[in-house]
Design a protein around this motif. Structure first.
Motif, PDB file in Angstrom:
ATOM      1  N   HIS A 162      38.623  36.741  42.810  1.00  0.00           N
ATOM      2  CA  HIS A 162      37.589  36.009  41.667  1.00  0.00           C
ATOM      3  C   HIS A 162      37.498  34.811  41.947  1.00  0.00           C
ATOM      4  CE1 HIS A 162      39.240  39.925  39.801  1.00  0.00           C
ATOM      5  NE2 HIS A 162      38.810  39.719  38.449  1.00  0.00           N
ATOM      6  N   GLU A 194      39.811  31.789  35.612  1.00  0.00           N
ATOM      7  CA  GLU A 194      37.748  32.136  35.029  1.00  0.00           C
ATOM      8  C   GLU A 194      38.233  32.438  33.854  1.00  0.00           C
ATOM      9  OE1 GLU A 194      40.689  34.355  36.255  1.00  0.00           O
ATOM     10  OE2 GLU A 194      40.259  35.875  34.509  1.00  0.00           O
ATOM     11  N   TRP A 195      38.697  32.040  32.785  1.00  0.00           N
ATOM     12  CA  TRP A 195      38.135  32.435  31.457  1.00  0.00           C
ATOM     13  C   TRP A 195      38.132  31.242  30.873  1.00  0.00           C
ATOM     14  CZ3 TRP A 195      37.707  36.038  27.833  1.00  0.00           C
ATOM     15  CH2 TRP A 195      37.600  38.010  28.157  1.00  0.00           C
ATOM     16  N   HIS A 216      31.103  37.107  37.212  1.00  0.00           N
ATOM     17  CA  HIS A 216      32.275  37.024  36.531  1.00  0.00           C
ATOM     18  C   HIS A 216      31.402  37.225  35.220  1.00  0.00           C
ATOM     19  CE1 HIS A 216      35.905  36.863  35.193  1.00  0.00           C
ATOM     20  NE2 HIS A 216      36.587  37.893  36.025  1.00  0.00           N
ATOM     21  N   HIS A 217      32.376  37.104  34.226  1.00  0.00           N
ATOM     22  CA  HIS A 217      31.401  36.785  32.724  1.00  0.00           C
ATOM     23  C   HIS A 217      31.237  35.826  32.812  1.00  0.00           C
ATOM     24  CE1 HIS A 217      34.598  39.841  32.684  1.00  0.00           C
ATOM     25  NE2 HIS A 217      35.868  39.402  32.082  1.00  0.00           N
ATOM     26  N   TYR A 246      32.449  43.729  42.665  1.00  0.00           N
ATOM     27  CA  TYR A 246      32.780  44.106  41.360  1.00  0.00           C
ATOM     28  C   TYR A 246      31.847  43.169  40.243  1.00  0.00           C
ATOM     29  CZ  TYR A 246      34.599  41.471  37.152  1.00  0.00           C
ATOM     30  OH  TYR A 246      35.107  40.582  35.703  1.00  0.00           O
ATOM     31  N   TRP A 263      32.514  48.662  41.322  1.00  0.00           N
ATOM     32  CA  TRP A 263      34.370  48.070  40.073  1.00  0.00           C
ATOM     33  C   TRP A 263      32.896  47.261  39.135  1.00  0.00           C
ATOM     34  CZ3 TRP A 263      37.399  45.866  37.676  1.00  0.00           C
ATOM     35  CH2 TRP A 263      39.255  46.248  38.156  1.00  0.00           C
ATOM     36  N   ARG A 301      34.745  51.294  34.094  1.00  0.00           N
ATOM     37  CA  ARG A 301      35.073  50.483  33.492  1.00  0.00           C
ATOM     38  C   ARG A 301      33.167  49.942  32.570  1.00  0.00           C
ATOM     39  NH1 ARG A 301      39.070  45.092  34.322  1.00  0.00           N
ATOM     40  NH2 ARG A 301      41.307  46.511  34.619  1.00  0.00           N
ATOM     41  N   GLU A 338      46.038  47.519  35.013  1.00  0.00           N
ATOM     42  CA  GLU A 338      45.577  45.794  35.145  1.00  0.00           C
ATOM     43  C   GLU A 338      47.148  45.676  35.470  1.00  0.00           C
ATOM     44  OE1 GLU A 338      41.905  44.114  33.272  1.00  0.00           O
ATOM     45  OE2 GLU A 338      43.034  42.565  33.360  1.00  0.00           O
ATOM     46  N   CYS A 383      45.299  47.026  39.646  1.00  0.00           N
ATOM     47  CA  CYS A 383      44.763  45.621  40.555  1.00  0.00           C
ATOM     48  C   CYS A 383      45.594  44.868  39.625  1.00  0.00           C
ATOM     49  CB  CYS A 383      43.171  45.213  39.927  1.00  0.00           C
ATOM     50  SG  CYS A 383      42.970  45.215  38.103  1.00  0.00           S
ATOM     51  N   TRP A 406      43.671  35.420  37.727  1.00  0.00           N
ATOM     52  CA  TRP A 406      42.737  36.088  38.929  1.00  0.00           C
ATOM     53  C   TRP A 406      41.533  34.745  39.384  1.00  0.00           C
ATOM     54  CZ3 TRP A 406      43.650  41.391  39.767  1.00  0.00           C
ATOM     55  CH2 TRP A 406      44.136  41.782  38.396  1.00  0.00           C
TER      56      TRP A 406
END
Ligand code: GLC
Length: 422
Positions: A40, A51-52, A99-100, A142, A188, A221, A232, A245, A252
């Motif tokens: 990540h 990461e959020w 990522h997001h 991913y 992924w 997903r 997860e 994972c 992450w």
């Protein structure tokens, strides 16, 4: 290309799990591998607060975007990741290409929010792919469907024109990823918010993926079953292919204050549990913004790698096992060999109850030395062992049996002679 692979377009539209010869063939290497590295890495790594952070802290987009200018990783940081993965005994890698937060490590014609066009000034996915291949790793991407940056990323749920634009963007990026970097082994997907399979046009998405990469495997997903399940932060066996994972601490993405590291013993026990139940273990690293791997992750993975050097034979290609656990050990199996993984070492004698096979030989994987044993009706005792555990963090005894190892604890409980001497 094999006949089965050539038949791809038809079989890949089947999204139900199991029974698919083509799927079995595509997934063979993955089942054998058992152990992979998750990575990540994103703009959030420059903050070092998970990461959020963007959403959790409500950071305004314009403010967050500035990170894209500040993000200047050292060249080819991925080489260290790939070397470490190899050293750890991992066979594949899966890196966050987006990522997001929406920032793309790859070159995309569909947005300027990419590594080549921002701070890094180069394609970080290419560096990753080259690094992974150089170490013989299988390559996974991913890719987050949820996107906090794209203008249509939320309103697509209620506005059909926005949904069309957004889905075209997402499908377009997946096409770029699977076109521009050669053979890719795993796609992924992550977080399908706010659409369902119909909204994402997931059937079409997977059909495109398999058309571009006939031998790839995909996870579940994007709201379809895909090729494997993705428990997860927990290990839970499934009837179908599964990969657990997990983080090494609790985050992450790089989180500089997170010191909640798992011990090498916990990691090895988790890996053994996955191998025992014929699943995979995808273990995460969260590199810092410059790409360097946190020291503690290096320490843990190197330790696990030294263990894998001696004990990998009990993990790769493991098969279902009927003896599963005792209070101080866990088991994996290959053919007629039962691997007893002792994590709380009892001393000079290690005993196993209820084995219904005859033991032919036993040895310590740590040293290759033969282990003496005495087999009685209800137990086998492995004797003459060192007082102190011969391996660290888990000692494995390879027990060769005269057939597929079976254990019957009911039999022990019921039939064990209750003749008291008191
Ligand atoms: C979750 C999280 C995410 C992480 C992922 C890994 O979906 O949103 O941050 O990437 O799980 O499985």
């Amino acid at each position: 290309m094999s006949a089965a692979a050539a038949a791809v377009p038809l079989s890949h539209t089947v999204t139900a799990a199991g029974g698919d010869a083509d799927r079995e063939q595509r997934m063979k290497w993955w089942h054998e591998a058992r152990f992979g590295m998750f990575i990540h890495w994103g703009l959030y790594s420059t903050l070092g607060r998970h990461e959020w952070a963007m959403e959790n802290e409500g950071i305004p987009l314009a403010e967050y975007e500035q990170l894209a200018k500040r993000f200047k990783p050292k060249p080819n940081a991925a080489r260290d990741w790939a070397r470490l993965a190899k050293q750890a005994g991992q066979k594949y890698m899966v890196m966050t290409t987006k990522h997001h937060e929406g920032f793309c490590h790859f070159d995309s014609k569909l947005t300027n929010y990419t590594a080549p066009k921002q701070g890094p000034g180069r394609d970080l996915v290419k560096e990753y792919v080259d690094a992974a291949r150089a170490e013989g790793m299988r390559v996974g991407f991913y890719y987050s469907l949820m996107d906090w940056h794209h203008p249509d990323g939320a309103r697509c749920a209620t506005d059909e024109a926005a949904r069309r634009r957004f889905v075209a963007y997402i499908h377009g990026q997946i096409r770029e990823l699977l076109t521009n970097y050669g053979k890719i082994d795993i796609l992924w997907y992550d977080v399908a918010w706010p659409l369902d399979a119909k909204g994402w046009e997931s059937e079409k998405m997977n059909a495109m993926v398999f058309q571009l990469q006939p031998e790839i495997i995909v996870n579940n997903r994007n709201q379809l079953e895909g090729d494997f399940a993705t428990p997860e932060q927990r290990i839970s066996a499934d009837k179908r292919a599964w990969e657990s994972c997990m983080t090494m601490n609790d985050s992450w993405g790089y989180q500089k204050a997170d010191d909640d590291w798992k011990t090498p013993k916990t990691i090895v026990r988790n890996l053994v549990t996955c191998a025992r139940d014929t699943g995979n273990y995808l273990l995460n690293i969260g590199p810092e913004a410059d790409g360097s791997i946190p020291d503690e992750s290096v320490r843990i993975l190197s330790w696990v790698g030294r263990w894998m050097d001696r004990n990998g034979v009990s993990i790769y290609q493991s098969e279902t096992t009927q003896p599963r656990r005792s209070a101080f050990a866990s088991f994996t199996r290959k053919g007629n060999t039962l691997y007893m993984h002792v994590y709380f070492w009892p001393g000079q004698t290690v005993a196993l109850g209820g084995l219904t096979n005859r033991v032919k030989s036993a040895k310590l994987l740590a040293t290759g030395q033969d282990v003496k044993f005495e087999q009685e009706k209800f137990r086998v005792r492995f004797t003459g062992l060192p007082e102190k555990a011969p391996d660290d963090p888990v000692t494995t005894i390879a027990i060769e049996c005269d057939g597929e190892p079976r254990q019957d604890m009911d039999w022990v409980r019921k039939e064990h002679p209750r003749v008291t001497t008191l």
